[in-house]
Design a protein around this motif. Structure first.
Motif: not given
Length: 308
Positions: A28, A217, A4, A21, A26
């Motif tokens: 990021v 999100a 992301v 996140l 994830h």
């Protein structure tokens, strides 16, 4: 786990989004001009999002599952983003605003299709680089940015561009609320000073700061819809309801409304009705809270901070 990229988002609900996140596992990366650091453990990409060549350079060879654009304010920025990211992301989420409905006045909650993006005139030649112009045309800038994404369909090479715009309601809560809007009321209530409101003062839709971060999100990594979506808690609020909660919190104050026919009114007072309809988001599977469940906390977080 998804890759992301978040553009901007270093304060208020943006930083909460980033934290969510990361907590969800994830990968990021943060892209900004370098004015603020990325949180620990996150990749930091430095570029001015208005500089297409700089974006191309810093993103060379990169792709992402999702891009969340927290700071797209103009059609020119949207055009650059569309060109740069069309072949670099599977999903593009633009943080938009209830103010795209600035020309609406509807007794019924406004659904997404009340704004036909196909009819929006895009003017990239306007003075969008001027901060005062951009602030004065905030809603229009967002409308035109959305229209650019809606009209994209594909980039010049024919690559698919799946986008959504999250039309965020008025946000309340947080000790880091930088807007000063609740403080506007708190100071006047403490002093018993008049609060300017229109003669007919309409309710509006709101969302708690933690809830909008969670919704963004979800829109980024938990869903796959496209197009615009309204995001707000259930239960519209009136100026009087907000002030009543502030009055309870500050103690010893008094709310005094002063009706005005013309002139500047207080931040959460509205002469027209454009509260949003969140049924699309609900139908897609998101469960919103009711404003009555968080209003007291939102006021306490913000008011207690500004009185320190």
């Amino acid at each position: 786990m998804k890759d992301v990229l978040v553009i901007g988002g270093n304060r208020y609900f943006g930083k909460r989004l980033i934290a969510l996140l990361k907590e969800s596992g994830h990968r990021v990366a943060i892209l900004n001009r370098g004015s603020s650091d990325a949180p620990d453990g996150m990749e930091h990409l430095v570029a001015d999002r208005d500089d297409e060549a700089a974006l191309e350079s810093v993103l060379a060879g990169r792709s992402f599952d999702v891009v969340v654009d927290q700071v797209c304010y103009t059609p020119r920025q949207a055009e650059i983003a569309r060109r740069v990211f069309a072949a670099r992301t599977r999903r593009y989420v633009m943080t938009s605003t209830v103010e795209v409905y600035e020309y609406e006045d509807s007794a019924a909650p406004v659904a997404e299709d009340a704004l036909d993006l196909g009819t929006v005139t895009v003017d990239t030649g306007a003075a969008w680089e001027d901060p005062e112009f951009r602030e004065a045309h905030y809603g229009e800038g967002k409308r035109q940015a959305e229209a650019v994404f809606a009209g994209a369909g594909a980039d010049g090479a024919g690559a698919a561009f799946a986008w959504t715009s999250v039309r965020v309601a008025h946000v309340l809560g947080g000790a880091d609320d930088f807007t000063g809007r609740l403080d506007h009321y708190a100071r006047r209530i403490r002093a018993g000073e008049p609060i300017a409101v229109p003669v007919v003062n309409r309710p509006a839709t709101y969302v708690y700061v933690e809830e909008i971060a969670a919704f963004l999100a979800w829109a980024a990594v938990g869903a796959d819809f496209t197009g615009p979506v309204n995001a707000h808690s259930h239960g519209p609020l009136t100026t009087a309801e907000i002030c009543a909660e502030i009055e309870r919190r500050v103690g010893g104050g008094r709310t005094v409304f002063q009706e005005v026919e013309v002139g500047e009114i207080s931040p959460f007072s509205f002469a027209r009705s454009y509260g949003m309809d969140n049924s699309r988001a609900v139908g897609l599977g998101y469960s919103f809270s009711h404003s009555s469940s968080w209003l007291a906390d939102a006021v306490a977080e913000t008011i207690d901070e500004v009185t320190k």
